[in-house]
Scaffold this active site. Structure first.
Site, short mmCIF file in Angstrom:
data_model
loop_
_atom_site.label_atom_id
_atom_site.label_comp_id
_atom_site.label_asym_id
_atom_site.label_seq_id
_atom_site.Cartn_x
_atom_site.Cartn_y
_atom_site.Cartn_z
N PRO A 130 -5.86 1.07 15.02
CA PRO A 130 -4.96 2.01 14.35
C PRO A 130 -3.63 2.20 15.09
CG PRO A 130 -7.17 2.92 14.48
CD PRO A 130 -7.15 1.69 15.33
N ARG A 185 -3.86 -17.57 2.07
CA ARG A 185 -3.21 -17.90 0.81
C ARG A 185 -1.81 -18.48 1.02
NH1 ARG A 185 0.27 -14.33 -1.37
NH2 ARG A 185 -0.45 -14.67 -3.49
N GLU A 189 -15.53 4.77 19.20
CA GLU A 189 -14.33 5.56 19.44
C GLU A 189 -13.11 4.70 19.77
OE1 GLU A 189 -12.11 8.99 19.55
OE2 GLU A 189 -14.18 8.67 18.89
N ASP A 214 6.21 -13.67 -4.07
CA ASP A 214 5.43 -12.44 -4.01
C ASP A 214 6.29 -11.25 -3.63
OD1 ASP A 214 2.99 -13.49 -4.66
OD2 ASP A 214 2.41 -13.90 -2.60
#
Length: 247
Positions: free
Chosen positions: A89, A154, A116, A169
């Site tokens: 994160p 991809r 954690e 895209d």
């Protein structure tokens, strides 16, 4: 490309790798993958891979030994210099540009954490990249790794049926993609724009560029802050802003 994924839950990955574009890419020999349960590398007699944090605190922390040994095993007999990606994160927010960067690599290693967090030495002694797929916290890194692998594979040559698909895209051009329509030309009183039925390729290209800029202006104006506008795009954007001012 070869991809190694270190995870405590390899069963989470199989369905993704054996479906859709990822499955087809493997059938075309565009990439190979290896799921590594780093619990198999722990030297703890109880097969533990986590421990209490020094200094106290809530939760458990992944210990470095099994992760380091699992990565070393992935690198044995390989001449590649892999990017080792820590799903975290605290990492840099994932973007299409990062996907394009990673798609140039021969070998990627993903480390999926749980609990954690990681012992800091995994971060400083192994990882070449730390990536977060968004400003939220998941129970582990597996979903993030699957997102990144899908977005990277991809982009490999000949994986998609149409080579221009990836280049056009959303985010690849720096703008959100224009709207798409297909048959029928009228559906529940909702028509396809006339310009798309005109056969005039120049007008269609102008319409798509205008719609792409308009959609970006409405939904993600932040993308326009550093966008390298052409003179034509500047003119289109001025017209869009003028029209909005009249509304």
């Amino acid at each position: 490309m070869h991809i190694d994924i270190l995870t405590l839950f390899p069963e989470m990955m199989e369905g993704v790798f054996q479906s859709s574009i990822l499955k087809k890419a493997q059938e075309k020999n565009k990439f190979t993958y290896n799921l590594v349960n780093f619990r198999d590398y722990t030297m703890n007699k109880h097969r533990k891979v986590d421990d209490y944090p020094y200094g106290g605190g809530a939760g458990m922390v992944l210990t470095p030994q099994p992760v380091f040994d699992a990565v070393n095993a992935c690198l044995e007999d390989k001449a590649t210099d892999p990017r080792i990606v820590l799903l975290c994160p605290q990492g840099e927010r994932y973007t299409q540009q990062k996907a394009e960067e990673l798609a140039e690599e021969e070998h990627l290693v993903f480390i999926c954490g749980h609990y954690e967090g990681y012992d800091e030495r995994i971060r400083t002694g192994l990882a070449t990249d730390e990536i977060s797929i968004g400003d939220y916290v998941l129970t582990g890194g597996e979903l993030g790794a699957m997102v990144i692998v899908d977005s990277v594979v991809r982009l490999l040559p000949d994986v998609l049926g149409n080579e221009s698909s990836a280049a056009e895209d959303s985010f690849s051009t720096g703008l959100l993609e224009h709207p798409h329509y297909t048959r029928p030309a009228m559906f529940r009183n909702m028509p396809v724009p006339d310009v798309l039925l005109s056969g005039d390729h120049a007008k269609i290209a102008k319409w798509r560029k205008t719609e792409s800029l308009n959609r970006t202006l409405e939904r993600r104006p932040d993308l326009l802050e550093n966008y390298p506008f052409t003179e034509e795009e500047k003119q289109i954007l001025d017209e869009l802003n003028q029209n909005k001012a009249k509304e």
